[in-house]
Enzyme design. Structure first.
Site, mmCIF file in Angstrom:
data_model
loop_
_atom_site.group_PDB
_atom_site.id
_atom_site.type_symbol
_atom_site.label_atom_id
_atom_site.label_comp_id
_atom_site.label_asym_id
_atom_site.label_seq_id
_atom_site.Cartn_x
_atom_site.Cartn_y
_atom_site.Cartn_z
ATOM 1 N N GLN A 333 0.836 -1.210 0.000
ATOM 2 C CA GLN A 333 0.000 0.000 0.000
ATOM 3 C C GLN A 333 0.867 1.255 0.000
ATOM 4 O OE1 GLN A 333 -0.280 -2.550 2.206
ATOM 5 N NE2 GLN A 333 -2.425 -2.963 2.727
ATOM 6 N N GLN A 355 -0.006 -0.437 -5.794
ATOM 7 C CA GLN A 355 -1.150 -0.786 -4.936
ATOM 8 C C GLN A 355 -1.680 0.469 -4.244
ATOM 9 O OE1 GLN A 355 -0.526 -4.134 -2.347
ATOM 10 N NE2 GLN A 355 -2.397 -3.790 -1.175
ATOM 11 N N ASP A 356 -3.005 0.666 -4.313
ATOM 12 C CA ASP A 356 -3.675 1.781 -3.620
ATOM 13 C C ASP A 356 -3.242 3.151 -4.144
ATOM 14 O OD1 ASP A 356 -4.816 -0.222 -2.158
ATOM 15 O OD2 ASP A 356 -4.074 0.439 -0.221
ATOM 16 N N ASP A 377 -6.128 -2.888 -6.224
ATOM 17 C CA ASP A 377 -7.056 -1.949 -5.573
ATOM 18 C C ASP A 377 -6.653 -0.500 -5.820
ATOM 19 O OD1 ASP A 377 -8.011 -4.359 -4.531
ATOM 20 O OD2 ASP A 377 -7.024 -4.081 -2.606
ATOM 21 N N ARG A 445 -13.033 -5.591 -6.725
ATOM 22 C CA ARG A 445 -13.367 -6.589 -5.713
ATOM 23 C C ARG A 445 -13.947 -5.867 -4.502
ATOM 24 N NH1 ARG A 445 -8.022 -8.793 -2.566
ATOM 25 N NH2 ARG A 445 -6.861 -6.840 -2.381
#
Length: 539
Positions: A333, A355-356, A377, A445
């Protein structure tokens, strides 16, 4: 389908007084609550049956009491210090204190909006109340998630989990109160409008303000302007210093404070605080003005604090700027931008990370003609966010990872939040395009139980797996989420092999209209003043 009345609120200044609502028992008021026992406990001090509006108003008072107690509790823990104060645990507590401070402000605003007795809010006011109450729940959930990830203070985690539910109950009761005091849009009023050059499909005239280029003169009123340049030729050499200089608590009538940022790479972590309202950042162009940082969870930051650029101030606008987090996929993250600013807009900006990448945290947001790059994500959070005419690029992740473009975080069915991706292009970035067989990529998701994301009238290329959507953990949220697709095209848009979850929908036009700028964020009420082009309805 889990829709809230906010989708259908009238943008005009028309509202009608509903018939006086009868008094009901607390049991009746709490019958449809997710937490009926807790709901009755929240309302127990009223003793006598009351009207729904009074229940909503009283629940906000109760929520405010909880937030004030939490403020004192967090001050007590943080004053204790200790080794944890310098690590992720201390960072999680600091996040909680900041988020609780926002909740105090939001709840006080809602209390003032609801007034001392039953009244009729205009539609814009009612939508703002719902947005603020949704953000209160989101902020508390963010605090809880951070403490849970830090694996410390189990006694706080239990208390804060309960507090999240209390705020959810208050949101339910306030929503029920507003249902009786604000008239929904009529069918004719909910038709889409747009201000793009193309003609609307329903025979409606194009409406709104066309873009006037910044180079040719200001379109929004600028009260004051400063410059930032790396070579010392501007008023400031750091963006954070220019933000600190900006006035506090300005109103829209005061005009915007403009920060013009020259070409260059700005290695800094910038926070636009909640008092820095009506602020415009104007860069020299994508990949010419770059704000960069490398904070990550792997290096001891919370996800919330890992952001290179974070913004809270209402009506924030950013134009022609690249925001990046260079921590890389191995650091997990690592946020490039965290946006918690109501009525905020990003236009012709780029968001680079893995990520993120983009944390669309809370409140109402709009992204137009932007590029977003990431892996896992990489568009996540719990704002009411619309992405329009954007390019969304899936990059190559770590060898054992699959890509999920979105991870939407809605925890309560009454939250007016979700991710709407409209007329965008979803494709593989060059590093993934060169080796598509190595990685599966999904549209999203479900991070939280009522996760809500839609893709509408967008181009989806072959990088997207035929299933379309990815599970978070087994059957979690598959019946409570809302995932929708409408009139998408391209090799990855074929829905014949899509998931068969109860919460997955092939939307019709009527359902898709709920997620347009016009209905989802009431964008016509505020975007028309920004000079940013937008389509109010479907194409």
């Amino acid at each position: 389908m889990c829709l809230t009345p906010a989708f259908f609120l009238l943008l005009l200044h028309t509202a009608a007084v509903a018939a006086p609502s009868p008094s009901v028992s607390t049991a009746a008021a709490c019958k449809s609550s997710l937490y009926p026992k807790l709901c009755r406990a929240v309302l127990a001090p009223l003793r006598l049956p009351s009207k729904p509006y009074e229940y909503g108003r009283f629940s906000v008072k109760q929520a405010l009491k909880r937030a004030r107690r939490t403020s004192k509790l967090l001050d007590h823990y943080l004053a204790g210090g200790g080794d944890w104060g310098r690590g992720v645990g201390g960072g999680a507590l600091e996040d909680c204190r900041q988020l609780n401070g926002l909740n105090l402000e939001y709840l006080e605003t809602v209390e003032a909006e609801l007034g001392p007795g039953e009244s009729v809010l205009n539609p814009a006011g009612a939508d703002r109340v719902r947005a603020l109450m949704s953000a209160v729940v989101t902020n508390q959930q963010t605090c809880f998630d951070g403490l849970e990830a830090s694996r410390i203070f189990p006694e706080l985690r239990g208390a804060f989990s309960d507090e999240t539910r209390v705020y959810g109950v208050s949101l339910e009761l306030v929503s029920a109160a507003l249902d009786r005091t604000v008239v929904n849009r009529s069918e004719s009023d909910s038709l889409p409008v747009q201000n793009d050059a193309s003609s609307p499909p329903f025979g409606l005239p194009a409406m709104g303000r066309n873009l006037v280029h910044w180079e040719n003169g200001e379109v929004v009123p600028i009260n004051q302007s400063v410059t930032v340049a790396t070579d010392g030729s501007g008023n400031f050499s750091a963006i954070a210093d220019a933000v600190a200089f900006a006035p506090n608590d300005t109103s829209i009538e005061d005009g915007y404070f403009a920060i013009r940022i020259g070409e260059g790479v700005f290695e800094e972590n910038v926070v636009v605080g909640k008092r820095k309202k009506n602020l415009i950042l104007i860069g020299a162009g994508n990949n010419r003005t770059v704000v960069t940082g490398n904070r990550s969870v792997a290096d001891g930051w919370t996800t919330f604090k890992s952001a290179t650029f974070a913004v809270h101030g209402d009506r924030f606008i950013a134009i022609n700027i690249t925001f990046e987090n260079t921590a890389g996929p191995e650091k997990h993250q690592a946020v490039a931008v965290r946006n918690s600013a109501d009525l905020s807009s990003f236009y012709r900006c780029s968001f680079l990370g893995y990520q993120d990448t983009l944390y669309a945290h809370s409140l109402r947001q709009f992204y137009r003609d932007c590029d977003v790059y990431g892996t896992v994500d990489f568009i996540f959070g719990n704002a009411a966010s619309v992405f329009q005419n954007c390019n969304i690029y899936a990059r190559k992740p770590l060898p054992d990872q699959a890509n999920a473009i979105t991870a939407q975080g809605r925890t309560c069915p009454n939250q007016t939040t979700g991710i709407s991706i409209h007329n965008c292009t979803i494709r593989a970035a060059p590093d993934l395009e060169a080796d598509l067989n190595s990685t599966k990529t999904f549209l999203g998701r479900p991070w939280k139980e009522y996760s809500r994301t839609v893709y509408m009238q967008s181009s989806i290329d072959r990088a997207i797996d035929p299933l379309g959507w990815m599970e978070w953990n087994g059957t979690f949220a598959l019946s409570t989420l809302y995932y929708g697709e409408f009139e998408n095209y391209g090799p990855g848009a074929n829905t014949s092999g899509r998931v068969q979850w109860p919460g997955y929908h092939l939307m019709n036009a009527s359902e898709a209209l709920n997620f347009t700028v016009y209905n989802f964020t009431m964008g016509d009420a505020w975007l028309s003043a920004t000079a940013i082009p937008y389509s109010g309805g479907l194409l």
